[in-house]
Design a protein around this motif. Sequence first.
Motif, PDB file in Angstrom:
ATOM      1  N   ARG A  40      54.385  42.560 -18.304  1.00  0.00           N
ATOM      2  CA  ARG A  40      52.806  43.339 -17.970  1.00  0.00           C
ATOM      3  C   ARG A  40      51.967  42.946 -18.855  1.00  0.00           C
ATOM      4  O   ARG A  40      50.728  42.369 -18.346  1.00  0.00           O
ATOM      5  N   THR A  42      51.525  40.146 -22.512  1.00  0.00           N
ATOM      6  CA  THR A  42      52.444  39.115 -23.222  1.00  0.00           C
ATOM      7  C   THR A  42      52.971  39.743 -24.428  1.00  0.00           C
ATOM      8  O   THR A  42      53.732  39.135 -24.928  1.00  0.00           O
ATOM      9  N   TYR A 246      46.891  33.178  -8.240  1.00  0.00           N
ATOM     10  CA  TYR A 246      46.004  34.176  -8.707  1.00  0.00           C
ATOM     11  C   TYR A 246      46.306  35.691  -8.281  1.00  0.00           C
ATOM     12  O   TYR A 246      45.993  36.593  -9.147  1.00  0.00           O
ATOM     13  N   THR A 247      46.292  35.796  -6.925  1.00  0.00           N
ATOM     14  CA  THR A 247      46.512  36.984  -6.415  1.00  0.00           C
ATOM     15  C   THR A 247      47.679  37.678  -6.913  1.00  0.00           C
ATOM     16  O   THR A 247      47.537  39.013  -6.893  1.00  0.00           O
ATOM     17  N   GLU A 248      48.797  36.743  -6.920  1.00  0.00           N
ATOM     18  CA  GLU A 248      50.216  37.347  -7.368  1.00  0.00           C
ATOM     19  C   GLU A 248      50.102  37.873  -8.875  1.00  0.00           C
ATOM     20  O   GLU A 248      50.563  39.072  -9.215  1.00  0.00           O
ATOM     21  N   PHE A 249      49.210  37.201  -9.643  1.00  0.00           N
ATOM     22  CA  PHE A 249      49.255  37.519 -11.035  1.00  0.00           C
ATOM     23  C   PHE A 249      48.284  38.908 -11.509  1.00  0.00           C
ATOM     24  O   PHE A 249      48.633  39.626 -12.057  1.00  0.00           O
ATOM     25  N   TYR A 250      47.348  38.977 -10.703  1.00  0.00           N
ATOM     26  CA  TYR A 250      46.179  39.944 -10.946  1.00  0.00           C
ATOM     27  C   TYR A 250      46.156  40.954  -9.960  1.00  0.00           C
ATOM     28  O   TYR A 250      45.485  41.535  -9.538  1.00  0.00           O
ATOM     29  N   GLY A 251      47.233  40.878  -8.990  1.00  0.00           N
ATOM     30  CA  GLY A 251      47.555  41.985  -7.872  1.00  0.00           C
ATOM     31  C   GLY A 251      47.888  43.456  -8.468  1.00  0.00           C
ATOM     32  O   GLY A 251      48.058  43.630  -9.699  1.00  0.00           O
ATOM     33  N   SER A 252      48.238  44.321  -7.599  1.00  0.00           N
ATOM     34  CA  SER A 252      48.348  45.605  -7.741  1.00  0.00           C
ATOM     35  C   SER A 252      49.916  45.929  -8.535  1.00  0.00           C
ATOM     36  O   SER A 252      50.001  46.518  -9.468  1.00  0.00           O
ATOM     37  N   THR A 254      51.645  44.614 -11.316  1.00  0.00           N
ATOM     38  CA  THR A 254      51.372  43.784 -12.541  1.00  0.00           C
ATOM     39  C   THR A 254      52.844  43.278 -13.142  1.00  0.00           C
ATOM     40  O   THR A 254      52.820  42.753 -14.129  1.00  0.00           O
ATOM     41  N   ARG A 257      54.032  39.543 -12.896  1.00  0.00           N
ATOM     42  CA  ARG A 257      53.327  38.406 -13.621  1.00  0.00           C
ATOM     43  C   ARG A 257      54.252  37.225 -14.128  1.00  0.00           C
ATOM     44  O   ARG A 257      53.684  36.057 -14.063  1.00  0.00           O
ATOM     45  N   GLN A 261      53.748  33.499 -12.968  1.00  0.00           N
ATOM     46  CA  GLN A 261      53.746  32.388 -13.831  1.00  0.00           C
ATOM     47  C   GLN A 261      54.811  31.442 -13.635  1.00  0.00           C
ATOM     48  O   GLN A 261      54.469  30.208 -13.805  1.00  0.00           O
TER      49      GLN A 261
END
Length: 289
Positions: A40, A42, A246-252, A254, A257, A261
Motif C-alpha cells: 500500500r 513503499t 493509473y486507474t489500477e494504482f490509484y483506484g479504491s 490500494t 498497487r 506496477q
Amino acid sequence: MKKPIKHWFPLFMGPTIICFVIGFVWPFIQGIYLSFCQFRVTSKVQWVGLANYVKVFQDPTFFHAFWYTALYTIVSVVLINVFAFAIAYILTKGIKGSNLFRTVFFMPNLIGGIVLGHIWSMIFDGILSKFDTSILLETKYGFWGLVIVMCWQQIGYMMILYIAGLQAIPEDMLEAAEIDGATGMQKLFKVTIPNMMSSFTICLFLSLSNGFKLFDQNIALTAGQPFIWKGATQIKTTEMLALNIYTEFYGSNTAARGFAQAKAVVFFIFVAALGLLQLKFTREKEVQQ
C-alpha cells in the motif's frame, strides 16, 4: 583542450549524473522491485514473486486497453505522419505566407494535454448533442475523438521536423533529376523521400511512442468511458494502457498497487522493444539509401 575537459569533467557532469540517478535510475530500479511485491505504501512491502505478472496476463481490462491502444496508435501514426509530411512538402514550395502557416500549425503543440482534452470535449459534445449523443456514450466517437485531438496537437510538431529534412536535401540533386526529365512525382518518390529517411525515423519513433504513452488527453477527453461488462469485470472501452495502469494504482483497491506496477513494467518492456525494432528497421533503410 582535452586535458582541461577531462580534468573538470566531474565538476560539470557530476551534478547532472547525480540528479539523473536520483530522479530516474533509482525510481526505475525500485519500480521493478515493487512489481514483485504487494504494498500500500513503499515503506511496507510483501514479496509475492511472479504473482503480479501472472495476474497481468489474466486481466481482461489490460488486454482490452492493450489492443485499443495498439489500434489507436496505428491509426494516429499513419495520419500524423502523412498529413505532417504533406503540409511540410507544400510549405517548402515557396508559397506566400509559409512562415505564418508554420506558426499556426505548430501552436497546438504548445497546449497542455489536459487543457486540450477538456477543450475538445466541449467541442465534440456541442457537435454530437445535435444527434442526441455524446463522446462519452459511444466507443467509436471516443476513439475518433482521441485520434483527432492527437493529430491536431502533433501534426505541427512533426511538420517542423519534416521541413528540416526537406531543406537538407541538396538542391543540385533535385535539379539533376529535373534535367533528366523526372516528373514531380518521380522526384518525390525517387529523390525526396529516400533522402529523408532520417526524418522519418525520428517522426515515426516520436509518434509511435507518444501514441502508446498517451494519458493526459485520454483522461480529460473520455476518462475511459463508456463502460461494458465482461462477466463480472467492468471494462472501460476507451481506456488506454497508461490510463489503465493509473486507474489500477490509484483506484479504491490500494492493495493492488504491486499489480499496477507489474502492468507498468510490462508496458515499458513492450514499448521499448517496439521502439527499438522501429528504429532498427528505419535506420536500415537509411543505410540502403
